[in-house]
Design a protein around this motif. Structure first.
Motif, PDB file in Angstrom:
ATOM      1  N   GLU A  43       0.827  -1.212   0.000  1.00 42.55           N
ATOM      2  CA  GLU A  43       0.000   0.000   0.000  1.00 42.55           C
ATOM      3  C   GLU A  43       0.859   1.259   0.000  1.00 42.55           C
ATOM      4  OE1 GLU A  43      -3.211  -0.032  -0.762  1.00 42.55           O
ATOM      5  OE2 GLU A  43      -2.856  -2.199  -0.897  1.00 42.55           O
ATOM      6  N   VAL A  44       1.984   1.228   0.692  1.00 42.58           N
ATOM      7  CA  VAL A  44       2.873   2.390   0.642  1.00 42.58           C
ATOM      8  C   VAL A  44       3.356   2.608  -0.796  1.00 42.58           C
ATOM      9  CG1 VAL A  44       5.161   3.244   1.312  1.00 42.58           C
ATOM     10  CG2 VAL A  44       3.612   2.349   3.056  1.00 42.58           C
ATOM     11  N   VAL A  45       3.809   1.545  -1.445  1.00 45.67           N
ATOM     12  CA  VAL A  45       4.348   1.681  -2.800  1.00 45.67           C
ATOM     13  C   VAL A  45       3.254   2.027  -3.810  1.00 45.67           C
ATOM     14  CG1 VAL A  45       5.436   0.451  -4.717  1.00 45.67           C
ATOM     15  CG2 VAL A  45       6.344   0.210  -2.401  1.00 45.67           C
ATOM     16  N   PHE A  46       2.202   1.210  -3.863  1.00 49.70           N
ATOM     17  CA  PHE A  46       1.224   1.364  -4.939  1.00 49.70           C
ATOM     18  C   PHE A  46       0.209   2.470  -4.704  1.00 49.70           C
ATOM     19  CE2 PHE A  46       2.664  -3.067  -5.353  1.00 49.70           C
ATOM     20  CZ  PHE A  46       3.280  -2.926  -6.576  1.00 49.70           C
ATOM     21  N   ARG A  47      -0.215   2.674  -3.469  1.00 53.69           N
ATOM     22  CA  ARG A  47      -1.209   3.710  -3.220  1.00 53.69           C
ATOM     23  C   ARG A  47      -0.558   5.028  -2.818  1.00 53.69           C
ATOM     24  NH1 ARG A  47      -3.018  -0.447  -5.568  1.00 53.69           N
ATOM     25  NH2 ARG A  47      -2.718  -1.809  -3.799  1.00 53.69           N
ATOM     26  N   ARG A  48       0.323   5.015  -1.827  1.00 57.71           N
ATOM     27  CA  ARG A  48       0.914   6.279  -1.376  1.00 57.71           C
ATOM     28  C   ARG A  48       1.817   6.869  -2.455  1.00 57.71           C
ATOM     29  NH1 ARG A  48       1.898   8.379   3.783  1.00 57.71           N
ATOM     30  NH2 ARG A  48      -0.285   7.814   3.968  1.00 57.71           N
ATOM     31  N   VAL A  49       2.710   6.053  -3.024  1.00 58.14           N
ATOM     32  CA  VAL A  49       3.683   6.587  -3.978  1.00 58.14           C
ATOM     33  C   VAL A  49       3.086   6.716  -5.376  1.00 58.14           C
ATOM     34  CG1 VAL A  49       5.919   6.226  -5.085  1.00 58.14           C
ATOM     35  CG2 VAL A  49       5.650   5.745  -2.636  1.00 58.14           C
ATOM     36  N   VAL A  50       2.674   5.606  -5.976  1.00 61.54           N
ATOM     37  CA  VAL A  50       2.205   5.654  -7.375  1.00 61.54           C
ATOM     38  C   VAL A  50       0.911   6.451  -7.494  1.00 61.54           C
ATOM     39  CG1 VAL A  50       1.456   4.294  -9.367  1.00 61.54           C
ATOM     40  CG2 VAL A  50       3.369   3.480  -7.967  1.00 61.54           C
ATOM     41  N   ALA A 115      -6.687   1.584   3.493  1.00 58.39           N
ATOM     42  CA  ALA A 115      -6.299   0.672   2.412  1.00 58.39           C
ATOM     43  C   ALA A 115      -5.483  -0.491   2.958  1.00 58.39           C
ATOM     44  CB  ALA A 115      -5.518   1.423   1.342  1.00 58.39           C
ATOM     45  N   ILE A 116      -4.605  -0.223   3.910  1.00 59.55           N
ATOM     46  CA  ILE A 116      -3.813  -1.298   4.527  1.00 59.55           C
ATOM     47  C   ILE A 116      -4.728  -2.290   5.229  1.00 59.55           C
ATOM     48  CG2 ILE A 116      -2.161  -1.808   6.373  1.00 59.55           C
ATOM     49  CD1 ILE A 116      -0.773   0.889   5.597  1.00 59.55           C
ATOM     50  N   LEU A 117      -5.715  -1.785   5.962  1.00 56.26           N
ATOM     51  CA  LEU A 117      -6.657  -2.666   6.659  1.00 56.26           C
ATOM     52  C   LEU A 117      -7.475  -3.492   5.672  1.00 56.26           C
ATOM     53  CD1 LEU A 117      -7.952  -3.663   9.266  1.00 56.26           C
ATOM     54  CD2 LEU A 117      -9.518  -1.710   9.135  1.00 56.26           C
ATOM     55  N   ALA A 118      -7.976  -2.856   4.616  1.00 56.70           N
ATOM     56  CA  ALA A 118      -8.743  -3.594   3.596  1.00 56.70           C
ATOM     57  C   ALA A 118      -7.879  -4.681   2.961  1.00 56.70           C
ATOM     58  CB  ALA A 118      -9.259  -2.625   2.526  1.00 56.70           C
ATOM     59  N   HIS A 119      -6.644  -4.354   2.661  1.00 52.55           N
ATOM     60  CA  HIS A 119      -5.716  -5.297   2.049  1.00 52.55           C
ATOM     61  C   HIS A 119      -5.430  -6.450   3.014  1.00 52.55           C
ATOM     62  CE1 HIS A 119      -1.919  -5.491  -0.712  1.00 52.55           C
ATOM     63  NE2 HIS A 119      -2.237  -6.702  -0.281  1.00 52.55           N
ATOM     64  N   ALA A 120      -5.170  -6.127   4.275  1.00 53.77           N
ATOM     65  CA  ALA A 120      -4.887  -7.160   5.276  1.00 53.77           C
ATOM     66  C   ALA A 120      -6.092  -8.083   5.469  1.00 53.77           C
ATOM     67  CB  ALA A 120      -4.493  -6.517   6.607  1.00 53.77           C
ATOM     68  N   LEU A 121      -7.282  -7.525   5.538  1.00 50.19           N
ATOM     69  CA  LEU A 121      -8.487  -8.342   5.692  1.00 50.19           C
ATOM     70  C   LEU A 121      -8.690  -9.261   4.489  1.00 50.19           C
ATOM     71  CD1 LEU A 121     -10.939  -5.752   7.283  1.00 50.19           C
ATOM     72  CD2 LEU A 121      -9.872  -7.747   8.386  1.00 50.19           C
TER      73      LEU A 121
END
Length: 130
Positions: A43-50, A115-121
Motif C-alpha cells: 500500500e505504501v508503494v502502490f497507493r501512497r507513492v504511485v 487501504a492497509i486494513l482492507a488489504h490485510a483483511l
C-alpha cells in the motif's frame, strides 16, 4: 472460481503452491507476511507513492489505473505462469480489480491505514480459504 469455472479454465494463482508450502512449514511467517508486512509495503508503494503522485498531479483516475496495473503485475504477469495465457490474464484482471478497490478505499477515506486494513483483511480471508 466462478468466472474461471464458467469459462472452463482451471484457475490457480501462480503463487498458490508456494503459499501452501509456506503454510505447512512456517505458518507464523506466512500469517505475519500476508496480514501485516505485505499490506503495509504494497500500500505504501502502490497507493501512497504511485497513486499519490498521479493524484498530486491532478490525475487521480490515471493514478487509480496505474497503481492497480502495477499491483496486478507484481502478483501475476499474464503469460508467465505455468497455466494457459487466458488463466494468467484472468488472474491479472482480478488483481487489478483489487488494486482499484484499494486505491478507492484510500482516496475515499483519506488515510493509507484504511487501504492497509482492507488489504490485510482480504489476505486473511484468502489464508482462511487456503
Amino acid at each position: 472460481g466462478g468466472l474461471g469455472s464458467a469459462s472452463g479454465l482451471q484457475v490457480q494463482p501462480s503463487n498458490e503452491a508456494l503459499l501452501r508450502a509456506l503454510a505447512r512449514t512456517h505458518p507464523g511467517l506466512l500469517w505475519a507476511f500476508a496480514a501485516g508486512i505485505a499490506p503495509v509495503c504494497e500500500e505504501v508503494v502502490f497507493r501512497r507513492v504511485v497513486f499519490g503522485r498521479f493524484e498530486a498531479a491532478g490525475l487521480p483516475r490515471t493514478g487509480v489505473l496505474a497503481s492497480a496495473a502495477l499491483y496486478a503485475f507484481l502478483h501475476e504477469i499474464p503469460g508467465a505462469g505455468p497455466g494457459p495465457w487466458a488463466v494468467s490474464l484472468l488472474l491479472w484482471l482480478v488483481y487489478a480489480t483489487m488494486g482499484v478497490a484499494f486505491a478507492l478505499v484510500y482516496r475515499r477515506c483519506g488515510t493509507l491505514w484504511a487501504a492497509i486494513l482492507a488489504h490485510a483483511l482480504h489476505n486473511v480471508a484468502g489464508l482462511l480459504l487456503l
